[in-house]
Motif scaffolding. Structure first.
Motif, PDB file in Angstrom:
ATOM      1  N   TYR A 183      -6.270   4.096   6.247  1.00 46.88           N
ATOM      2  CA  TYR A 183      -6.510   5.223   5.789  1.00 46.88           C
ATOM      3  C   TYR A 183      -8.119   5.525   5.726  1.00 46.88           C
ATOM      4  O   TYR A 183      -8.720   4.444   5.420  1.00 46.88           O
ATOM      5  N   LYS A 236      -4.185  -0.769   6.497  1.00 49.75           N
ATOM      6  CA  LYS A 236      -2.955  -1.194   6.214  1.00 49.75           C
ATOM      7  C   LYS A 236      -2.324  -2.467   6.499  1.00 49.75           C
ATOM      8  O   LYS A 236      -3.090  -3.174   7.061  1.00 49.75           O
ATOM      9  N   LEU A 278      -0.598   5.972  -1.554  1.00 46.82           N
ATOM     10  CA  LEU A 278      -0.425   6.073  -0.091  1.00 46.82           C
ATOM     11  C   LEU A 278       0.931   5.515   0.326  1.00 46.82           C
ATOM     12  O   LEU A 278       1.705   4.985  -0.352  1.00 46.82           O
ATOM     13  N   GLU A 281      -5.075   9.447   7.612  1.00 45.90           N
ATOM     14  CA  GLU A 281      -4.211   8.390   8.258  1.00 45.90           C
ATOM     15  C   GLU A 281      -4.296   8.146   9.764  1.00 45.90           C
ATOM     16  O   GLU A 281      -4.173   9.024  10.445  1.00 45.90           O
ATOM     17  N   VAL A 303      -7.779  12.668   2.521  1.00 43.02           N
ATOM     18  CA  VAL A 303      -7.117  11.390   2.959  1.00 43.02           C
ATOM     19  C   VAL A 303      -6.580  11.648   4.268  1.00 43.02           C
ATOM     20  O   VAL A 303      -5.883  12.581   4.575  1.00 43.02           O
TER      21      VAL A 303
END
Length: 143
Positions: free
Chosen positions: A50, A131, A107, A45, A43
């Motif tokens: 993400y 997001k 998350l 960011e 993962v």
């Protein structure tokens, strides 16, 4: 000289006796490929969202299900494999394997489900999860 061990009445020897007994047998599967008992993920960011990469080798695209609920992401995969060894016309061994695997994680911020995209190529599932825009905070004047 013999090794002496001091008896501790507060330790319980039974959990050590059964340690690892109920884990799945890793060496007994008919799958010749990698072990899918745990889905490996990466993962990353950025400010926009993400990027998730999940390894799902040998899984068909139609057998993968991704669910997003706010900041929670769940990846489900089903695997069905069969293998048969023949010696001429006589079947020597026939095995079947069926299983379902799941991986969930949360998350730091909520995901905009309507703009999320997924791509599956060469056994790697790539998710782009933007997001959700946070509502602007309003300052209240105190009178």
């Amino acid at each position: 000289m013999s090794n002496l061990t001091r008896y501790d009445p507060f330790t319980d020897p039974i959990p050590d006796l059964f340690h690892g007994l109920f884990r799945p047998f890793r060496g007994l599967s008919i799958a010749e490929g990698p072990d899918l008992s745990s889905i490996k993920i990466d993962v990353t960011e950025s400010e926009a969202g993400y990027c998730v990469k999940a390894e799902l080798p040998g899984v068909e695209k139609n057998d993968i299900d991704v669910q997003i609920d706010g900041p929670s992401v769940t990846i489900n995969a089903k695997v069905e494999r069969s293998k048969e060894q023949k010696d001429g016309e006589r079947v020597i061994r026939r095995e079947r394997y069926s299983g379902a695997f799941s991986r969930s994680f949360t998350l730091a911020s909520a995901v905009d489900e309507s703009k999320a995209t997924a791509e599956y190529k060469d056994g790697v599932l790539s998710l782009t999860l933007p997001k959700k825009a946070s509502p602007d905070r309003k300052r209240i004047e105190i009178g």
